[in-house]
Motif scaffolding. Structure first.
Motif, PDB file in Angstrom:
ATOM      1  N   THR A  38       0.890  -1.151   0.000  1.00 62.26           N
ATOM      2  CA  THR A  38       0.000   0.000   0.000  1.00 62.26           C
ATOM      3  C   THR A  38       0.926   1.199   0.000  1.00 62.26           C
ATOM      4  O   THR A  38       1.577   1.440   0.993  1.00 62.26           O
ATOM      5  CB  THR A  38      -0.855   0.027   1.261  1.00 62.26           C
ATOM      6  N   PRO A  39       1.043   1.887  -1.116  1.00 61.24           N
ATOM      7  CA  PRO A  39       2.186   2.766  -1.341  1.00 61.24           C
ATOM      8  C   PRO A  39       2.417   3.757  -0.221  1.00 61.24           C
ATOM      9  O   PRO A  39       3.524   4.164   0.037  1.00 61.24           O
ATOM     10  CB  PRO A  39       1.817   3.499  -2.617  1.00 61.24           C
ATOM     11  N   ALA A  40       1.368   4.164   0.458  1.00 59.52           N
ATOM     12  CA  ALA A  40       1.574   5.314   1.303  1.00 59.52           C
ATOM     13  C   ALA A  40       1.145   5.095   2.732  1.00 59.52           C
ATOM     14  O   ALA A  40       1.192   6.003   3.530  1.00 59.52           O
ATOM     15  CB  ALA A  40       0.816   6.494   0.711  1.00 59.52           C
ATOM     16  N   SER A  41       0.739   3.867   3.093  1.00 58.78           N
ATOM     17  CA  SER A  41       0.132   3.715   4.407  1.00 58.78           C
ATOM     18  C   SER A  41       1.113   4.007   5.537  1.00 58.78           C
ATOM     19  O   SER A  41       0.715   4.431   6.610  1.00 58.78           O
ATOM     20  CB  SER A  41      -0.446   2.320   4.567  1.00 58.78           C
ATOM     21  N   MET A  42       2.410   3.806   5.306  1.00 56.84           N
ATOM     22  CA  MET A  42       3.365   4.094   6.382  1.00 56.84           C
ATOM     23  C   MET A  42       3.774   5.561   6.397  1.00 56.84           C
ATOM     24  O   MET A  42       4.306   6.047   7.387  1.00 56.84           O
ATOM     25  CB  MET A  42       4.614   3.225   6.223  1.00 56.84           C
ATOM     26  N   VAL A  43       3.498   6.261   5.288  1.00 55.28           N
ATOM     27  CA  VAL A  43       4.001   7.631   5.168  1.00 55.28           C
ATOM     28  C   VAL A  43       3.480   8.576   6.259  1.00 55.28           C
ATOM     29  O   VAL A  43       4.265   9.305   6.861  1.00 55.28           O
ATOM     30  CB  VAL A  43       3.772   8.176   3.739  1.00 55.28           C
ATOM     31  N   PRO A  44       2.161   8.557   6.564  1.00 53.20           N
ATOM     32  CA  PRO A  44       1.715   9.460   7.632  1.00 53.20           C
ATOM     33  C   PRO A  44       2.439   9.207   8.957  1.00 53.20           C
ATOM     34  O   PRO A  44       2.790  10.156   9.672  1.00 53.20           O
ATOM     35  CB  PRO A  44       0.220   9.151   7.765  1.00 53.20           C
ATOM     36  N   LEU A  45       2.703   7.939   9.263  1.00 55.17           N
ATOM     37  CA  LEU A  45       3.393   7.625  10.518  1.00 55.17           C
ATOM     38  C   LEU A  45       4.836   8.128  10.475  1.00 55.17           C
ATOM     39  O   LEU A  45       5.359   8.636  11.472  1.00 55.17           O
ATOM     40  CB  LEU A  45       3.378   6.113  10.770  1.00 55.17           C
ATOM     41  N   LEU A  46       5.481   7.985   9.308  1.00 61.10           N
ATOM     42  CA  LEU A  46       6.862   8.438   9.172  1.00 61.10           C
ATOM     43  C   LEU A  46       6.931   9.963   9.245  1.00 61.10           C
ATOM     44  O   LEU A  46       7.786  10.530   9.939  1.00 61.10           O
ATOM     45  CB  LEU A  46       7.449   7.940   7.846  1.00 61.10           C
ATOM     46  N   VAL A  47       5.990  10.608   8.544  1.00 61.74           N
ATOM     47  CA  VAL A  47       5.959  12.076   8.568  1.00 61.74           C
ATOM     48  C   VAL A  47       5.754  12.563  10.000  1.00 61.74           C
ATOM     49  O   VAL A  47       6.430  13.481  10.476  1.00 61.74           O
ATOM     50  CB  VAL A  47       4.832  12.599   7.637  1.00 61.74           C
TER      51      VAL A  47
END
Lengths: 174, 270
Positions: A38-47
Motif C-alpha cells: 500500500t504505497p503510502a500507508s506508512m508515510v503518515p506515521l513516518l511524517v
C-alpha cells in the motif's frame, strides 16, 4: 500534559493514524500470501515521527498496530501478535531520531519494522513447523518480498511530498 | 470506489448476550490467558478441554458461526502448509507413502493439533472483536495498561489517540473518496500503469489529504485545549467500567480451564 506531549501533538498523531489506516486500504499490489503493498500507508506515521519526534512516533505506531489488528486480524501466536502489530509499527517511530536525514530515517524505520516481522515469523515456525526448515532465512525472504518494495515506494512518496510542500511537511514542530 | 478494500473496524455485532455484557477488561484478560494456555496443550484431552471452553463461549455469545470464521481466508494457506509439513516431516509409524514422501501417524496427530491451535486462536480472537465495540476495547486496554504508567507507559494518551483515530477514520475515508473522484474528473488516473507510475499518481491525492488532516488536527486540539483538556490525570468519566458477578464467574471458569490444561501437560498419569 506530562512528559512534554502536547495536546496538539497527541491530536495530530491520532488524525495521522486515521489517515494511515485509510491509506492502508488502498491497495496497489497484493503479495501472494497476505502481505500487500500500500504505497503510502506508512508515510503518515513516518511524517509524524519526523515532525514530532520518536516518542510521539512510537505511540502512534503502536495505536496504528492495534487498529490494523482490528481490521485484518492474523493471529497465530501471542508473541507473534505483539511482534507483528504494536511492536512492528511502533518501530516506525524510530524515524523520529533521524529528523535531519529524512530518507535515512525512512530506511531505518522500515528496517526496524522488518526486523520485528522477521522475528515474528521465526516464532511462528518454532511453534508450528517441524525441525529442518531454517526459519530465519524463510522469514527474512518472505517478509522482504512485500516490505522492500513498500520501502522503495515510501521513499518515493516522502520525497515527492517533501518536494511538493517545499519541505514544510517534514519541518520539526513542538 | 474499486480501489478501496472492504473495511470494517473490529467487526462488532451489537447484542446483549452474557459475553457482550462482560467487562472488556475481563474479556481481554481471558483472551490473553487463553492464547498462552493454548500453547501448553499437547494431548487430545487438553485440546478437548480448550474446544469445550471455546464452544461454551461461542454458544453464550449468540453470534452467527459464519462470522467467527471470516478471518479464515488469510490463514488458509498457513493452515494447509502447517498440516502438510507436520504430516510428512514428522518421524514415526508409517501412515501412507506418496512417492518419496512418508506420512506418519505421529505427523497426522501433530498436524491436526496445529490446525486446531490456529483455528481456536482465530475463533477466540474473532469472538472478542465480535462482542466488544472498538471503543470499549480501547477503554479496556487503557484500564489494563494504566498500572504500567509507573514504568512510563502512557496508557491514557494511547487510548485517547485510538479513540480520536477511530472517530476520524470514516471522515477521512469519505474525504479520500471525494478527492479521488475530484482528481479523476480532472483526468487523474489511479488505476493503470506500473507501480511507480501509480505511486506518482497518488501525490495529488496525498497532498490534499495531509493538508486536511493537519487542519482538522489543529482545530480539534484547539477545541480541546479551550475546554481545558489536560490529559489523564484526575479526569472523570461518564461511563465507568464495572466488573460484576458475571465477570467473577467468567474469570473463575477461565482459571479452572487454564489449570486443567496446564495440569494435563505435566500430569504424570496420562
Amino acid at each position: 500534559m506530562r512528559k512534554g506531549i502536547t495536546v496538539h501533538a497527541l491530536v495530530e498523531a491520532a488524525v495521522l493514524v486515521a489517515l494511515a489506516t485509510v491509506l492502508s486500504v488502498i491497495v496497489v499490489y497484493r503479495a501472494p500470501q497476505g502481505g500487500s503493498v500500500t504505497p503510502a500507508s506508512m508515510v503518515p506515521l513516518l511524517v509524524l515521527a519526523l515532525r514530532r519526534g520518536p516518542r510521539v512516533g512510537v505511540m502512534a505506531g503502536v495505536v496504528y498496530g492495534f487498529l490494523q489488528l482490528l481490521i485484518e486480524p492474523m493471529v497465530v501466536h501471542w508473541a507473534q501478535l505483539v511482534l507483528d502489530y504494536p511492536l512492528a509499527f511502533g518501530l516506525l517511530g524510530l524515524a523520529g531520531f533521524l529528523g535531519r536525514q529524512p530518507y535515512v530515517a525512512v530506511v531505518v524505520a522500515i528496517a526496524g519494522r522488518l526486523a520485528s516481522h522477521v522475528v515474528s515469523g521465526v516464532v511462528f515456525f518454532a511453534a508450528y513447523a517441524p525441525p529442518g526448515v531454517d526459519p530465519w532465512v524463510y522469514s527474512l525472504v518472505y517478509n522482504s518480498t512485500y516490505l522492500v518494495p513498500e520501502m522503495a515506494l515510501s521513499l518515493v512518496v516522502v520525497f515527492l511530498l517533501n518536494a511538493g510542500t517545499r519541505g514544510q511537511i517534514l519541518r520539526k514542530v513542538g | 470506489m474499486s480501489m478501496f478494500r472492504d473495511i470494517t473496524i473490529g467487526q462488532y455485532l451489537s447484542g446483549s448476550s452474557v459475553v457482550h455484557r462482560l467487562d472488556p477488561r475481563t474479556k481481554i484478560t481471558i483472551v490473553g490467558v487463553f492464547m498462552v494456555v493454548l500453547f501448553t496443550a499437547a494431548s487430545a484431552t487438553a485440546y478437548g478441554v480448550l474446544i469445550a471452553f471455546t464452544a461454551l463461549a461461542v454458544a453464550l455469545a449468540h453470534v452467527p458461526t459464519g462470522m467467527l470464521f471470516r478471518g479464515l481466508r488469510p490463514i488458509l494457506f498457513l493452515l494447509l502448509l502447517t498440516f502438510v509439513l507436520q504430516l510428512f516431516l514428522t518421524r514415526g509409524r508409517v501412515l501412507f507413502e506418496l512417492g518419496p514422501l512418508v506420512a506418519t501417524w505421529e505427523g497426522l496427530r501433530l498436524g491436526v493439533f496445529m490446525v486446531l491451535r490456529l483455528l481456536l486462536l482465530l475463533v477466540v480472537a474473532s469472538l472478542l472483536t465480535l462482542t466488544t465495540s472498538p471503543v470499549s476495547l480501547t477503554d479496556g486496554l487503557e484500564a489494563i495498561l494504566a498500572p504500567f504508567g509507573v514504568v512510563g507507559v502512557p496508557a491514557h494518551e494511547l487510548a485517547m489517540m485510538m479513540t480520536i483515530a477511530l472517530r476520524f477514520i470514516p471522515t477521512l475515508m469519505e474525504e479520500a473518496d471525494k478527492i479521488m473522484k475530484a482528481q479523476m474528473a480532472r483526468g487523474a488516473d489511479f488505476e493503470t500503469g506500473n507501480p511507480l507510475r501509480r505511486v506518482r499518481s497518488l501525490v495529488p491525492l496525498l497532498v490534499p489529504l495531509f493538508v486536511s488532516a493537519f487542519r482538522r488536527a489543529d482545530e480539534l486540539a484547539t477545541a480541546m485545549e479551550s475546554r481545558c483538556y489536560r490529559g489523564g490525570t484526575k479526569r472523570t468519566r461518564l461511563n465507568r467500567l464495572k466488573a460484576g458477578a458475571l465477570d467473577a464467574l467468567a474469570a473463575a471458569a477461565t482459571a479452572v480451564m487454564a489449570l486443567v490444561v496446564i495440569g494435563l501437560r505435566w500430569w504424570p498419569f496420562r
